[in-house]
Design an enzyme around this catalytic site. Structure first.
Site, PDB file in Angstrom:
ATOM      1  N   SER A   1      11.668  89.607 -85.511  1.00 35.02           N
ATOM      2  CA  SER A   1      12.114  90.511 -84.456  1.00 35.02           C
ATOM      3  C   SER A   1      13.262  89.883 -83.668  1.00 35.02           C
ATOM      4  O   SER A   1      13.153  88.752 -83.193  1.00 35.02           O
ATOM      5  CB  SER A   1      10.969  90.832 -83.502  1.00 35.02           C
ATOM      6  OG  SER A   1       9.998  91.625 -84.134  1.00 35.02           O
TER       7      SER A   1
ATOM      8  N   ASP B   1      14.646  98.995 -77.188  1.00 33.86           N
ATOM      9  CA  ASP B   1      14.035  97.727 -77.593  1.00 33.86           C
ATOM     10  C   ASP B   1      15.086  96.639 -77.778  1.00 33.86           C
ATOM     11  O   ASP B   1      15.004  95.827 -78.698  1.00 33.86           O
ATOM     12  CB  ASP B   1      13.204  97.885 -78.871  1.00 33.86           C
ATOM     13  CG  ASP B   1      12.291  96.671 -79.102  1.00 33.86           C
ATOM     14  OD1 ASP B   1      11.914  96.014 -78.116  1.00 33.86           O
ATOM     15  OD2 ASP B   1      11.989  96.356 -80.279  1.00 33.86           O
TER      16      ASP B   1
ATOM     17  N   HIS C   1      11.004  93.548 -76.807  1.00 35.60           N
ATOM     18  CA  HIS C   1       9.599  93.144 -76.915  1.00 35.60           C
ATOM     19  C   HIS C   1       9.435  91.656 -77.192  1.00 35.60           C
ATOM     20  O   HIS C   1       8.334  91.112 -77.058  1.00 35.60           O
ATOM     21  CB  HIS C   1       8.870  93.988 -77.975  1.00 35.60           C
ATOM     22  CG  HIS C   1       9.187  93.639 -79.394  1.00 35.60           C
ATOM     23  ND1 HIS C   1      10.087  94.344 -80.161  1.00 35.60           N
ATOM     24  CD2 HIS C   1       8.711  92.665 -80.205  1.00 35.60           C
ATOM     25  CE1 HIS C   1      10.138  93.827 -81.374  1.00 35.60           C
ATOM     26  NE2 HIS C   1       9.319  92.807 -81.427  1.00 35.60           N
TER      27      HIS C   1
ATOM     28  N   GLY D   1      21.638 117.024 -71.497  1.00 31.92           N
ATOM     29  CA  GLY D   1      20.919 117.969 -70.653  1.00 31.92           C
ATOM     30  C   GLY D   1      20.356 119.154 -71.406  1.00 31.92           C
ATOM     31  O   GLY D   1      20.501 120.300 -70.968  1.00 31.92           O
ATOM     32  N   VAL D   2      19.705 118.885 -72.545  1.00 32.10           N
ATOM     33  CA  VAL D   2      19.035 119.956 -73.290  1.00 32.10           C
ATOM     34  C   VAL D   2      17.683 119.463 -73.778  1.00 32.10           C
ATOM     35  O   VAL D   2      17.458 118.264 -73.951  1.00 32.10           O
ATOM     36  CB  VAL D   2      19.859 120.428 -74.521  1.00 32.10           C
ATOM     37  CG1 VAL D   2      21.166 121.049 -74.102  1.00 32.10           C
ATOM     38  CG2 VAL D   2      20.082 119.281 -75.509  1.00 32.10           C
TER      39      VAL D   2
ATOM     40  N   GLY E   1       8.059  87.533 -86.279  1.00 34.94           N
ATOM     41  CA  GLY E   1       8.974  86.430 -85.987  1.00 34.94           C
ATOM     42  C   GLY E   1      10.407  86.781 -86.314  1.00 34.94           C
ATOM     43  O   GLY E   1      11.348  86.184 -85.785  1.00 34.94           O
TER      44      GLY E   1
END
Length: 516
Positions: free
Chosen positions: A261, A158, A128, A317-318, A259
């Site tokens: 992040s 992210d 982001h 795959g569940v 900031g």
């Protein structure tokens, strides 16, 4: 005596030359290697000298890490709402540079942090922080400003990897987030509120936190009680995108503010254990609830970007329902209060091939006890298609181990497959799709729709401003409910143009662009 001395000197010379030659060969082999190899080479020659013994003194750790945390400044084109206006005049401005009615648009700017993880310029940050940025500029700790190239972005975790054209940079050593303990001291390093390098201290408050901030528009494979009851009644699986977001945050009370992040969360030894990503706050500023992405997950994402340019993710795959001590949805026949109840097994997926069935309760992954969905998602998120994972499953009162070979996105219907034929292929749109749910259709009063689950930088959708989460209702005037519908509708455009109609929380959108 002189002869012996001469032999000794010669042997020493040969040994030294061999060592230097071996090192140079090893150094050359690092080109295109994993981030772990790059880090091992760097810290073999630059050992981290930090001691965490004694009282809480973080001066050494802060001094070791701060030079490797950078300030990231991004510039964005001015636009309103969730994407560009669909006005024909705006389209003309895009293609022909505008006309007499074009108004001057001031670019927008934002900032965040990043962590240098190799001396040749690789920097990890948050998705982001750099998403949709037209320009990414990095301010190094020596005040140099260098433009960065985005190597890869992964909205599902992210995380993003960028690179600057520089060498000999200070590097932050990656630690092991599995070893992080609740209650241990950690430091958050970054550029909050546009301040220069700032270090704050706190403790690890919790691990494996999911706060629902990544991919809110996606409905994951952690199904709701209402969906499960409907599945029990009709036998039909929930018609919605599979869960691709991974949230298993390290929670800390070290002060994190806007900031921060993309900055570093490090332990008292100066080792990177997380990438700061989010805060939980009613004011928008620190209230003691900060969240960081575990570095062990970040390492896998970074390596994939360096090797492939994109993330190669493996799937069990569940579909499952996390168990707790609260009242269980109707149809769940177990007294267990922890683990993941398998509500459905994806046909053709790895779990089905291994013998896992609906009604099983997943208790462990590779021997590690799991209590909630983040425990499973983060561990599997580090793996690739083809990797094997051992699941310990409770069935009929007994525990049994199953070895599951993870399969790629195609096995769970996440990626649009290309098809031969006239017109534009789905891959040329630069987007992947999943069917809109009945709930989404009811919310917007639409009868058709596919959700944009990802957008590739530089491709058609990205160029016209279509964003992830938009529900495409029509392509070239044709209602679409599946990837196949999109593919069939693409060749039907007029005058070599493609028209797209869609809807989101920001309103309705109509796009038109040349077919390629």
């Amino acid at each position: 005596m002189k002869k012996i001395l001469g032999i000794t000197v010669l042997a020493a010379f040969i040994g030294g030359a061999a060592a230097i030659g071996g090192y140079k060969l090893f150094e050359r082999n690092q080109t295109g290697s994993t981030i772990t190899d790059k880090q091992n080479l760097y810290f073999a020659n630059n050992p981290l000298k930090v001691s965490s013994a004694g009282t809480a003194d973080f001066t050494q750790a802060a001094a070791a890490v701060a030079p490797g945390v950078v300030h990231i400044k991004t510039t964005y084109a001015a636009q309103s709402g969730g994407g560009r206006s669909s006005s024909p005049f705006d389209m003309m401005e895009d293609f022909f540079g505008g006309g007499g009615r074009q108004m001057q648009r001031m670019p927008r700017a934002a900032s965040g942090s990043g962590v240098i993880i190799s001396q040749d310029g690789y920097i990890v940050t948050n998705n982001h922080v750099v998403e949709n940025a037209e320009k990414v500029e990095v301010v190094l700790t020596d005040r140099r400003k260098v433009e960065a190239k985005i190597i890869g972005r992964d909205p599902n975790t992210d995380l993003a990897l960028i690179k600057v054209n520089a060498t000999g940079l200070p590097v932050v050593k990656m630690g092991n987030s599995d070893n992080v303990q609740v209650g241990e001291w950690v430091l958050a390093v970054g550029f909050p509120l546009d301040l220069n390098t700032t270090v704050t201290a706190g403790i690890v408050s919790a691990k494996n936190r999911s706060i629902g901030i990544i991919g809110r528009e996606q409905q994951g494979n952690e199904i709701t009680e209402e969906e499960y009851r409907e599945y029990q009644r009709t036998g039909k699986r929930p018609d919605r995108p599979a869960n691709t977001s991974i949230e298993s945050f390290i929670q800390t009370d070290a002060a994190i503010n806007p900031g921060n992040s993309g900055g570093a969360l490090v332990n008292a030894n100066g080792e990177l254990v997380g990438i700061n990503s989010a805060i939980a706050s009613q004011s928008g500023y620190n209230q003691g609830y900060g969240f960081a992405i575990p570095v062990n997950l970040a390492r896998k994402i970074v390596d994939d970007f360096m090797k492939y340019g994109s993330v190669k993710r493996g799937y069990i795959g569940v579909n499952f329902v996390p168990l707790s001590g609260e009242e269980k949805p109707e149809g769940i026949k177990t007294n267990e209060i922890s683990g993941l109840y398998v509500s459905d097994v994806v046909v053709g997926g790895g779990a089905a091939a291994a013998g896992i069935k609906a009604g099983d309760v997943i208790k462990k992954v590779d021997g590690v006890v799991i209590n909630d969905s983040p425990d499973l998602q983060e561990r599997v998120g580090r793996l690739n298609p083809g990797d094997k994972v051992k699941l310990t499953v409770l069935r009929d009162g007994a525990l049994k181990d199953y070895t599951v070979t993870l399969k790629g996105e195609a096995s769970v219907g996440l990626t649009a497959k290309n098809t031969a034929g006239k017109g534009m292929e789905v891959s040329k749109l630069g987007a992947t799709f999943a069917p809109a749910t009945q709930a989404q259709k009811a919310k917007y009063g639409i009868n058709s729709g596919v959700v944009v689950t990802s957008v590739t930088t530089g491709k058609a959708f990205d160029n016209i401003g279509v964003e992830k989460g938009l529900i495409i209702t029509k392509v070239n005037g044709q209602p679409v409910n599946s990837v196949a519908d999109v593919q069939k509708a693409l060749p039907l455009g007029r005058n070599n143009m493609v028209s797209i109609s869609g809807v989101s929380e920001q309103g309705s959108y109509n796009y038109s662009f040349p077919a390629q």
